[in-house]
Design an enzyme around this catalytic site. Sequence first.
Site, PDB file in Angstrom:
ATOM      1  N   LYS A 112      -5.496  -7.825  -0.893  1.00  0.00           N
ATOM      2  CA  LYS A 112      -3.996  -8.325  -1.650  1.00  0.00           C
ATOM      3  C   LYS A 112      -4.243 -10.024  -1.814  1.00  0.00           C
ATOM      4  O   LYS A 112      -4.280 -10.477  -2.533  1.00  0.00           O
ATOM      5  CB  LYS A 112      -2.741  -9.013  -0.243  1.00  0.00           C
ATOM      6  CG  LYS A 112      -2.622  -7.017  -0.084  1.00  0.00           C
ATOM      7  CD  LYS A 112      -1.460  -6.720   0.483  1.00  0.00           C
ATOM      8  CE  LYS A 112      -1.030  -5.837   1.144  1.00  0.00           C
ATOM      9  NZ  LYS A 112       0.292  -5.258   1.901  1.00  0.00           N
ATOM     10  N   LYS A 195      -2.858   4.606  -3.510  1.00  0.00           N
ATOM     11  CA  LYS A 195      -1.700   4.888  -2.736  1.00  0.00           C
ATOM     12  C   LYS A 195       0.031   4.610  -3.614  1.00  0.00           C
ATOM     13  O   LYS A 195      -1.054   3.585  -4.267  1.00  0.00           O
ATOM     14  CB  LYS A 195      -2.028   4.606  -1.267  1.00  0.00           C
ATOM     15  CG  LYS A 195      -1.639   3.087  -1.000  1.00  0.00           C
ATOM     16  CD  LYS A 195      -1.494   2.639  -0.064  1.00  0.00           C
ATOM     17  CE  LYS A 195      -1.067   0.965  -0.321  1.00  0.00           C
ATOM     18  NZ  LYS A 195      -0.452   0.623   1.441  1.00  0.00           N
ATOM     19  N   LYS A 198       4.449  -0.636  -3.518  1.00  0.00           N
ATOM     20  CA  LYS A 198       5.357  -1.430  -4.066  1.00  0.00           C
ATOM     21  C   LYS A 198       4.254  -2.156  -5.050  1.00  0.00           C
ATOM     22  O   LYS A 198       5.113  -3.029  -6.283  1.00  0.00           O
ATOM     23  CB  LYS A 198       6.271  -1.847  -3.429  1.00  0.00           C
ATOM     24  CG  LYS A 198       5.255  -3.066  -2.164  1.00  0.00           C
ATOM     25  CD  LYS A 198       6.774  -3.652  -1.678  1.00  0.00           C
ATOM     26  CE  LYS A 198       6.506  -4.094  -0.223  1.00  0.00           C
ATOM     27  NZ  LYS A 198       5.959  -3.528   1.009  1.00  0.00           N
TER      28      LYS A 198
END
Length: 332
Positions: A112, A195, A198
């Site tokens: 991230k 995966k 969002k």
Amino acid sequence: RPRVLSGIQPTAGSFHLGNYLGAVRQWVALQESHDAFYMVVDLHAITIPQEPKDLRANTRLAVAQLLAAGLDPERCTLFVQSHVPEHAQLAWIMNCLTGFGEASRMTQFKDKSAKQGADRASVGLFTYPILQVADILLYQANQVPVGEDQRQHIELTRDLAERFNNRFGGTFTVPTPYILKETAKIYDLQDPAIKMSKSASTPKGLVNLLDDPKATAKKLKSAVTDTDTVIRYDAVAKPGISNLLTIHSTLTGESIAELEQRYEGKGYGALKTDLAEIMVGFVTPFRERTQGYLDDPETLDSILAKGAEKARAVAAETLSHAYEKVGFLPAK
Ligand code: AQP
């Protein structure tokens, strides 16, 4: 009864199919057999910038979706993380027990922060897993139902629980992850190597439960598969078809073997058309139920008030033990 604890972020508005099949569905089942604590983790959400009014609306929306998915406030404790201040308090202690290098090895942070640019990522994003450790340990949870992407954070939780117990004396239950093999990782419909998520998925690869059911049906019909024609579960050679079989099997309760047999000699189109219909049958009432809860904010708030009270009773007791063990002078 053994205890379970888990949480979901209120960041995206709608839950996606990965959240539901990987986690929330198990939460619903476990409330029957376990002393279950489930929360909407708004403290975690602000590790990336949030618009305040959206955060508030999305927190209510997340609660409404959890109820629509089948959580029953009579059977589980459902609450909002920021309503229980002990989470942030225990997180501080856990921060002080965690090595900097140890925290730096968390792969979710690496992914991230790389996306945001290392300089822009917040310290909160860095310590996100440690807040999660506090979430779990506060409730002395035996098991934590999550998707595969959370396994490393549960390992960290175990390490820190043991470290604290060894240093200060037995205080925390050491939890185990509860990850169902079949639904541990639901994949992106357009790129079955990643995966469904969002942040990483494109809109066509991501199934949001609150989207227009017709649009969802279309996405399923245009899911990426392979050039073979046989409908068979093989996660390595046929990841797209395998993902569709997993989704189908979980939503209908039919085993993968039964599905393989049923679709023998049939084309991919038949599987996709059926799955689109199954999904529409699932999301249509889910959206209606969610809207029903949103239309009644007083009931929602009273569920959350009761949930927070029950959660705080447990969390406050654990925190006070931890404070004492650490050596904080009791306030008179
Ligand atoms: N694709 C998935 N398959 C199985 N389980 C999944 N979960 C998420 N994606 C999948 C599980 O959903 C629970 C709630 O997750 P969260 O609130 O942390 O949401 P998230 O992980 O931030 O959702 P995303 O879409 O995965 O977000 P980003 O893009 O931020 O990484 C967890 O138990 C999780 O394992």
